[in-house]
Design a protein around this motif. Structure first.
Motif, mmCIF file in Angstrom:
data_model
loop_
_atom_site.group_PDB
_atom_site.id
_atom_site.type_symbol
_atom_site.label_atom_id
_atom_site.label_comp_id
_atom_site.label_asym_id
_atom_site.label_seq_id
_atom_site.Cartn_x
_atom_site.Cartn_y
_atom_site.Cartn_z
ATOM 1 N N CYS A 3 0.684 -1.030 -0.198
ATOM 2 C CA CYS A 3 -0.088 0.134 0.020
ATOM 3 C C CYS A 3 0.883 1.326 0.176
ATOM 4 O O CYS A 3 1.829 1.226 0.531
ATOM 5 C CB CYS A 3 -0.796 0.028 1.264
ATOM 6 S SG CYS A 3 -2.001 -1.381 1.310
ATOM 7 N N GLU A 46 -3.839 5.698 4.714
ATOM 8 C CA GLU A 46 -5.080 5.486 4.587
ATOM 9 C C GLU A 46 -5.484 4.136 3.945
ATOM 10 O O GLU A 46 -6.493 3.544 4.408
ATOM 11 C CB GLU A 46 -5.708 6.802 3.761
ATOM 12 C CG GLU A 46 -7.262 6.882 4.021
ATOM 13 C CD GLU A 46 -7.766 7.695 2.978
ATOM 14 O OE1 GLU A 46 -6.918 8.700 2.359
ATOM 15 O OE2 GLU A 46 -9.130 8.203 3.233
ATOM 16 N N GLU A 47 -4.994 3.825 2.890
ATOM 17 C CA GLU A 47 -5.289 2.594 2.020
ATOM 18 C C GLU A 47 -4.740 1.588 3.075
ATOM 19 O O GLU A 47 -5.578 0.541 3.042
ATOM 20 C CB GLU A 47 -4.472 2.587 0.666
ATOM 21 C CG GLU A 47 -4.656 1.395 -0.013
ATOM 22 C CD GLU A 47 -3.513 1.477 -1.246
ATOM 23 O OE1 GLU A 47 -2.914 2.236 -1.367
ATOM 24 O OE2 GLU A 47 -3.648 0.374 -1.751
ATOM 25 N N LYS A 97 -6.861 0.753 6.322
ATOM 26 C CA LYS A 97 -8.246 0.826 6.046
ATOM 27 C C LYS A 97 -8.709 -0.441 6.703
ATOM 28 O O LYS A 97 -8.239 -1.701 6.221
ATOM 29 C CB LYS A 97 -8.718 0.609 4.497
ATOM 30 C CG LYS A 97 -10.241 1.065 4.531
ATOM 31 C CD LYS A 97 -10.621 1.376 3.198
ATOM 32 C CE LYS A 97 -11.979 1.252 2.641
ATOM 33 N NZ LYS A 97 -12.894 1.330 3.583
ATOM 34 N N ASP A 98 -9.693 -0.574 7.741
ATOM 35 C CA ASP A 98 -10.107 -1.767 8.539
ATOM 36 C C ASP A 98 -9.053 -2.506 8.964
ATOM 37 O O ASP A 98 -9.311 -3.837 9.288
ATOM 38 C CB ASP A 98 -11.165 -2.265 7.578
ATOM 39 C CG ASP A 98 -12.363 -1.657 7.099
ATOM 40 O OD1 ASP A 98 -12.948 -0.655 7.886
ATOM 41 O OD2 ASP A 98 -12.762 -1.600 5.747
ATOM 42 N N LYS A 134 -4.668 9.513 11.007
ATOM 43 C CA LYS A 134 -4.561 8.383 10.210
ATOM 44 C C LYS A 134 -4.895 6.971 10.850
ATOM 45 O O LYS A 134 -5.510 6.218 10.091
ATOM 46 C CB LYS A 134 -3.141 8.194 9.920
ATOM 47 C CG LYS A 134 -2.402 9.278 9.034
ATOM 48 C CD LYS A 134 -1.036 8.935 8.471
ATOM 49 C CE LYS A 134 -0.434 10.123 7.822
ATOM 50 N NZ LYS A 134 0.397 10.509 8.891
ATOM 51 N N ALA A 143 -8.749 5.231 10.048
ATOM 52 C CA ALA A 143 -8.916 4.453 8.846
ATOM 53 C C ALA A 143 -9.077 3.006 9.559
ATOM 54 O O ALA A 143 -9.822 2.233 8.743
ATOM 55 C CB ALA A 143 -7.774 4.591 7.966
ATOM 56 N N LYS A 154 -9.704 -0.246 12.441
ATOM 57 C CA LYS A 154 -10.816 -0.643 13.008
ATOM 58 C C LYS A 154 -10.889 0.159 14.197
ATOM 59 O O LYS A 154 -9.820 0.513 14.845
ATOM 60 C CB LYS A 154 -11.030 -2.192 13.234
ATOM 61 C CG LYS A 154 -11.512 -2.879 12.006
ATOM 62 C CD LYS A 154 -11.851 -4.226 12.259
ATOM 63 C CE LYS A 154 -12.214 -4.814 11.195
ATOM 64 N NZ LYS A 154 -11.943 -6.375 11.116
#
Lengths: 428, 321
Positions: free
Chosen positions: B213, B217-218, B221-222, B257, B260, B262
């Motif tokens: 990544c 952010e990418e 994510k989760d 940051k 993003a 969980k």
């Protein structure tokens, strides 16, 4: 003078494109005749006749890139011990690199090597002198005087010349003396801290990689300068498809360039490093399998002109270390023919081409008298059992250093007898 | 009273890297480490499992944290622990690693813990000595006990490792912690993403079993776990990234940051931290941070590793080597 006739052999002389059943007639230190025609001449009166049925006669190999520890590191290798290893490996002429201590950048050192070779060596030893004084990459050595003293060519050995202007002048000035500039290229910045081929394998091992471009960038510069100066340039040890393509382009442009490859880069790839095996830390590094295959193709299609052993003796002090701290280099004189013959047995290369890149081509490159079986040539030749199997054993190695990449390797094709100037210097 | 069943025999003599371990080996070490945590939490912290055994810590790189963790682990198991301080030893006088190894081996230790700046050093040592060797970090190669303590921390917080999304962020190129973690997390079937500027990614990273990544952010994510890596200061001054400021702007972990990931994502760091470079102080000390737990788990994991390697069923005290 005594005459010996080696009869009923497969005679391979790449200098004349000969691969035929015949004889080799040795008259004293010279070859009187070789091939089918020699067979038809009959046997001169008083000659010794040796039946060589089932055996092959090749010119003694010419290994044009050999590092020796004398002077300065005789515990690793002397000119004498290197010559013993060479004779056993079927190498009858070696071109010795100037990376000694003191460095071969002065006529006194050239004379020393020639004298030591004459007095202690069983094969021909030809010094190559440094391009730059002290191998420092700044000032040219005395090409003219060194050449007159007996230096057969110029090279900075393991070192790459960073200065483009020095390389330009060296190529230009050497041209006046008909001398070749041989150069190993590795960009010091791009390969900084690098210890093996860059790629996934190095990444998992946590070792810094040397990208292919580190070799190609200074090589491309050199090839441009060779075109500009029309000087004779030899890329001493290329290892990648990228470099082979650059050489092919320069040759197509008519530049006076040639290229060499180490037998290691034809025989092994980066996976052979295994778990940090320091004997496989080499320069250039062992590359990926596709580069190894590209090197074989380059030898086959004529892009690469010579194969070298790149014999580089290192002792335990420089090899029994963590991989990144170990010295580069592996010995190779004794295994050069056996490992090269794998390419013949695999069907990668015809025997005539293999013999050419191991004898007549390097002899021509450095203007050496050997490397051929033509009438009048020195009687430097080897009798080979092409199919004879043998296993490389450390205990059998004659070199003072034992850092071979081929310990335990099963090879096919073995030197039975080696003649240098008509004298047997090795036989089984 | 029934005795707890003894754990299965660990099938290796050395711990040189995660690469050598099967998923079952890893689980076994984590189970043993779980048990060791409770020893460390008692007021009586000393057991006699390794009484009479000799442990030598051979640290070529200074590392207060790892060295003291190994030292404490050995002492809690009752071993005699010796620290070889390289700075004041013959190593400084040019003795090679192998000669040092042979010398130490002659003193008949039972276990050698080595930290060295060169990749492969632990494996080289293991070839030359008769005792067990634990790799406490070799160059950019592996740091297996760090990956194990990270896994233990995750497993205790999340109850599992399989199926979790773990983002490893920062200097992957030079990081042995990243390599060992990538291997361990893949072995236990977690999903691994790496987030770093491309200059800090090793060649071939896309074939190392990770998703690459380009932005936090990418990458976050989760994510269930956010693992930050240390970036050495000398690498921030233009050689790999232009400046600390720019690095923190794009790759430093701050509250923004972290959003993003969980809500209950764990924040981890192997230490020592560069606060304000790769991680903001408020995050390092925040509720999601398990950085202190990692340190505690470090001692437990090292106890487990040494117990497993020196299992008396395989290598009885006083027995022949």
């Amino acid at each position: 003078m005594s005459v010996t006739v080696f009869q009923n052999a497969r005679v391979v002389d790449p200098s004349r494109g000969v691969d035929e059943t015949g004889a080799v007639i040795v008259d004293g230190a010279k070859i009187a005749a070789a091939g089918a025609s020699a067979h038809n001449q009959g046997i001169p009166g008083g000659a010794t006749v040796v039946d060589c049925a089932g055996k092959t006669i090749l010119p003694g190999l010419v290994d044009s890139r050999v590092f020796i520890g004398e002077p300065g590191a005789e515990h690793r290798e002397t000119i004498h011990s290197a010559s013993q290893a060479a004779a056993a490996g079927g190498v009858t002429s070696i071109v010795m690199m100037p990376d000694t201590d003191p460095i071969i950048d002065d006529i006194a050192l050239v004379e020393h090597v020639l004298r030591a070779g004459r007095d202690t060596a069983s094969v021909h030893v030809y010094p190559a002198a440094a391009i730059s004084k002290q191998l420092a990459g700044h000032e040219m050595t005395e090409f003219g005087l060194l050449r007159e003293a007996g230096a057969v060519g110029f090279t900075d050995g393991r070192h790459t010349i960073a200065s483009s202007s020095l390389m330009r002048r060296a190529l230009t000035y050497a041209r006046d003396f008909g001398a070749v500039i041989a150069h190993e290229t590795q960009d010091a910045e791009l390969s900084a801290n690098g210890v093996m081929n860059e790629g996934l394998y190095a990444s998992w091992l946590g070792l810094s990689g040397i990208p292919r471009e580190a070799e190609a960038i200074p090589l491309e510069r050199d090839l441009l300068l060779a075109r500009l100066t029309r000087g004779a340039y030899h890329a001493a040890k290329i290892s990648t498809a990228l470099s082979a393509a650059a050489i092919a382009r320069a040759k197509a442009d008519g530049a006076n360039v040639t290229a060499g490859v180490s037998i290691n880069n034809l025989s092994l790839n980066e996976n052979d490093v295994g778990e940090y095996r320091t004997f496989f830390r080499l320069s250039p590094p062992l590359r990926a399998e596709d580069d190894r295959l590209a090197m074989i193709e380059a030898v086959k299609n004529g892009t690469v002109d010579v194969i070298v052993s790149s014999h580089d003796p290192q002792d335990v002090d420089t090899k029994r270390l963590p991989f990144a701290d170990a010295a580069e280099g592996a010995i190779g004189l004794e295994t050069l023919l056996g490992t090269a013959l794998r390419l013949y047995h695999n069907g990668d290369l015809p025997l005539l081409r293999l013999a050419e890149v191991l004898s007549s081509a390097p002899a021509k490159l450095y203007g050496l008298p050997g490397g051929r079986l033509s009438p009048g040539a020195p009687a430097d030749l080897i009798l080979v059992g092409l199919d004879d199997p043998w296993v490389v054993r450390e205990a059998d190695i004659r070199s003072r250093s034992k850092n071979t990449c081929f310990e335990g390797a099963r090879l096919q094709g073995r030197v039975l007898q080696t003649l240098v100037s008509g004298r047997t210097v090795f036989s089984i | 009273m029934t005795q707890a069943p003894s754990p299965p025999l660990f099938p290796h003599r050395h711990l040189l890297g995660i690469r050598d371990l099967s998923p079952a080996d890893i689980e076994m070490l984590l189970d043993r480490a779980d048990a060791a945590v409770s020893i460390s939490r008692q007021s009586e912290k000393k057991s006699s499992t390794l009484r009479g055994r000799t442990q030598i810590n051979l640290f070529y790189e200074a590392s207060t944290r790892t060295q003291s963790s190994f030292e404490l682990a050995g002492k809690r198991l009752g071993a005699d622990v010796m620290n070889m301080s390289v700075a004041s030893s013959s190593v400084k006088k040019g003795e090679t690693l192998i000669d040092t190894a042979i010398t130490l081996n002659a003193m008949r230790p039972d276990i050698l813990i080595i930290r060295h700046q060169s990749a492969g050093a632990a494996a080289l040592l293991a070839q030359k000595v008769g005792c067990s060797v634990v790799n406490a970090g070799d160059g950019a190669h592996e740091h297996p006990t760090q990956a194990l303590l990270d896994a233990l921390t995750i497993r205790r917080a999340k109850g599992r490792i399989a199926g979790l999304s773990v983002a490893i962020c920062g200097d992957i190129l030079h990081s042995r912690v990243a390599r060992s973690n990538i291997m361990l997390l893949n072995a236990l079937r977690a999903g691994v993403r790496v987030v770093a500027p491309s200059t800090l990614l090793p060649s071939g990273i896309e074939r190392m079993g990770v998703t690459v990544c380009r932005t936090m952010e990418e990458g976050l994510k989760d994510a269930d776990v956010v693992m930050m890596l240390r970036l050495q200061r000398e690498r921030m001054a233009g050689a790999f990234v232009p400046s600390v400021r720019e690095y923190f702007h794009y790759f430093g972990l701050d509250a923004e940051k972290l959003k993003a990931a969980k809500e209950d994502a764990l924040v981890m760091h192997p230490g020592p931290m560069n606060r304000g470079v790769e991680i903001a102080s408020e995050i390092a000390d925040g509720p999601q941070s398990v950085i202190q737990e990692q340190v505690e788990m470090g001692v437990a994991v090292r106890m487990a590793v040494m117990q497993a390697l020196l299992d008396p069923r395989r290598n009885p005290v006083g027995g022949a080597r």
